[in-house]
Design a protein around this motif. Structure first.
Motif, PDB file in Angstrom:
ATOM      1  N   PHE A   1       0.889  -1.178   0.000  1.00 37.47           N
ATOM      2  CA  PHE A   1       0.000   0.000   0.000  1.00 37.47           C
ATOM      3  C   PHE A   1       0.917   1.216   0.000  1.00 37.47           C
ATOM      4  CE2 PHE A   1       0.769  -1.555   4.257  1.00 37.47           C
ATOM      5  CZ  PHE A   1       1.214  -0.432   4.935  1.00 37.47           C
TER       6      PHE A   1
ATOM      7  N   GLU B   1      -3.259  -3.270  15.828  1.00 36.44           N
ATOM      8  CA  GLU B   1      -2.729  -1.929  15.584  1.00 36.44           C
ATOM      9  C   GLU B   1      -3.519  -0.797  16.227  1.00 36.44           C
ATOM     10  OE1 GLU B   1      -3.355  -0.461  11.527  1.00 36.44           O
ATOM     11  OE2 GLU B   1      -4.002  -2.472  10.972  1.00 36.44           O
TER      12      GLU B   1
ATOM     13  N   GLU C   1       1.810  -1.378  15.227  1.00 39.17           N
ATOM     14  CA  GLU C   1       1.118  -2.455  14.521  1.00 39.17           C
ATOM     15  C   GLU C   1       2.056  -3.634  14.251  1.00 39.17           C
ATOM     16  OE1 GLU C   1       0.075  -1.491  10.432  1.00 39.17           O
ATOM     17  OE2 GLU C   1      -1.470  -3.046  10.413  1.00 39.17           O
TER      18      GLU C   1
ATOM     19  N   ASP D   1       4.027   3.639   8.559  1.00 36.49           N
ATOM     20  CA  ASP D   1       3.195   2.447   8.327  1.00 36.49           C
ATOM     21  C   ASP D   1       3.560   1.914   6.950  1.00 36.49           C
ATOM     22  OD1 ASP D   1       1.240   0.508   8.177  1.00 36.49           O
ATOM     23  OD2 ASP D   1      -0.423   1.853   8.682  1.00 36.49           O
TER      24      ASP D   1
ATOM     25  N   ASP E   1       2.348  -5.910   6.869  1.00 34.25           N
ATOM     26  CA  ASP E   1       1.825  -4.631   7.347  1.00 34.25           C
ATOM     27  C   ASP E   1       2.406  -4.373   8.729  1.00 34.25           C
ATOM     28  OD1 ASP E   1       0.280  -2.377   7.618  1.00 34.25           O
ATOM     29  OD2 ASP E   1      -1.652  -3.412   7.706  1.00 34.25           O
ATOM     30  N   MET E   2       3.066  -3.251   8.897  1.00 36.62           N
ATOM     31  CA  MET E   2       3.654  -2.913  10.198  1.00 36.62           C
ATOM     32  C   MET E   2       3.643  -1.408  10.386  1.00 36.62           C
ATOM     33  SD  MET E   2       7.543  -3.508  11.625  1.00 36.62           S
ATOM     34  CE  MET E   2       8.387  -2.399  10.528  1.00 36.62           C
ATOM     35  N   THR E   3       3.362  -0.961  11.603  1.00 34.09           N
ATOM     36  CA  THR E   3       3.506   0.457  11.933  1.00 34.09           C
ATOM     37  C   THR E   3       4.420   0.597  13.141  1.00 34.09           C
ATOM     38  OG1 THR E   3       1.203   0.824  11.290  1.00 34.09           O
ATOM     39  CG2 THR E   3       2.294   2.612  12.456  1.00 34.09           C
TER      40      THR E   3
END
Ligand code: ZN
Ligand code: ZN
Length: 356
Positions: free
Chosen positions: A184, A319, A333, A215, A226-228
């Motif tokens: 994304f 998250e 997240e 993010d 997906d990581m924040t």
């Protein structure tokens, strides 16, 4: 692999009392047949599976598609599909309620007068929510690669660089280190802009003593990660540190609540209860997490009113965040895989506050 997935889908079709399903969502087609191209339809009946694409994908389909008969349509895919429906004498078919376009539905309705069309929501998505061991292995590698990209990119963050430049460097590092592409649009939001949960990176320059939300996610072998993380350049004030600790506590509480059999909303609730203790419940304006797989957002959703029960093999994000208008925000997240007894965190990046 595809045979087992198609078998489970057929059980759902029997349950829904239809003779077949018209699959139009590309991630669902990929899951069922292996096809990774951009133009296809599939017809899954109780007896067989037919895959439709156009001439550009003739070779690719012969290499990728397994468990389905391949038809390369000369003109429209829908017309070819309707021909197959008529030849099989099918009279009751489901289509993907949330995925089919109105145009597809309208063409089917006009072209298949003797066939009853029934909307069906989330059938393939339901199967996709529970990952196989092979899928989990790919997602684990995607999460690890994402963390590696993050560590590399952190060294390139400094005051005076724009959010957009940092985002561009992160996305460059993704491809350089082996990712297919970003899952994304990478979020880099600093200072007061970090209070916007889905901020787009701007040309605002990073300055010292402000919160920076990053993010990011990579796609590897078709699967997303997906990581924040929220970081700071230079020491933060007391308020920002307090908010960070509260969000971290909420994230850990939610992770501790994850287990097969637990309702999704109960995991969300743990995050909210923790933030409430810190007077921050009003600042948490989104749901606690979502499934991740062939798509960046897929089933299940971990929102306040989601009654679906978690199952072993689901891969979800946790998250929680706190967003204080005019001040800044924090989100942390991770991706986790649900197990019978709890969960395993797939994201290796540490969660203590990083001051760069
Ligand atoms: Zn994210
Ligand atoms: Zn997410």
């Amino acid at each position: 692999m595809n045979g087992e997935r198609l078998g489970r889908l057929r059980d759902l079709l029997v349950e829904a009392r239809v003779e077949g399903l018209i699959v139009s969502a590309l991630p669902n087609i990929r899951y069922l047949t292996g096809f990774t191209g951009s133009n296809a339809l599939a017809l899954v009946t109780r007896d067989d599976t037919v895959f439709f694409t156009d001439g550009r994908y003739k070779v690719q389909a012969s290499l990728e598609v397994r468990g389905a008969k391949v038809i390369v349509a000369k003109a429209s895919l829908v017309r070819a599909l309707m021909g197959s429906v008529k030849r099989r004498g099918l009279r009751r078919l489901a289509f993907e309620r949330r995925r089919a376009s109105f145009e597809l539905y309208d063409t089917l309705r006009r072209g298949l007068k003797g066939c009853r069309l029934q909307p069906l929501a989330g059938a393939v998505e339901k199967l996709r929510a529970v990952k196989s061991a092979a899928e989990i292995a790919i997602i684990r590698r995607a999460a690890e690669l994402n963390s590696k990209v993050f560590e590399t990119s952190l060294r390139e963050i400094r005051p005076g660089r724009a959010e957009a430049e940092v985002a561009a460097r992160i996305e460059y590092n993704m491809r350089k280190l082996g990712a297919e592409k970003p899952a994304f649009e990478t979020i880099v939001a600093s200072g007061a802009r970090s209070a916007l949960p889905h901020a787009r990176p701007t040309h605002k320059l990073l300055t010292e003593k402000e919160l920076i939300i990053i993010d990011q996610g990579v796609i590897l072998d078709g699967y997303s990660s997906d990581m924040t993380r929220t970081v700071a350049v230079g020491d933060l004030g007391r308020r920002a540190k307090r908010v960070y600790q509260a969000v971290l506590e909420a994230q850990l509480a939610a992770i501790a609540a994850v287990r097969a059999g637990v309702k999704a909303r109960d995991v969300d609730r743990q995050a909210r209860i923790t933030l409430e203790k810190h007077g921050l419940e009003e600042t948490f304006v989104h749901s606690t997490g979502h499934g991740v797989g062939l798509e960046i957002h897929e089933a299940p959703r971990l929102g306040r009113s989601e009654k679906v029960r978690l199952e072993a093999g689901m891969v979800i994000t946790i998250e929680p965040g706190a967003y204080l208008g005019g001040f800044g925000g924090v989100r942390i997240e991770d991706m986790v895989v649900v197990t019978e007894r709890g969960c395993e965190v797939l994201t290796p990046t540490p969660k203590d506050l990083r001051v760069l």
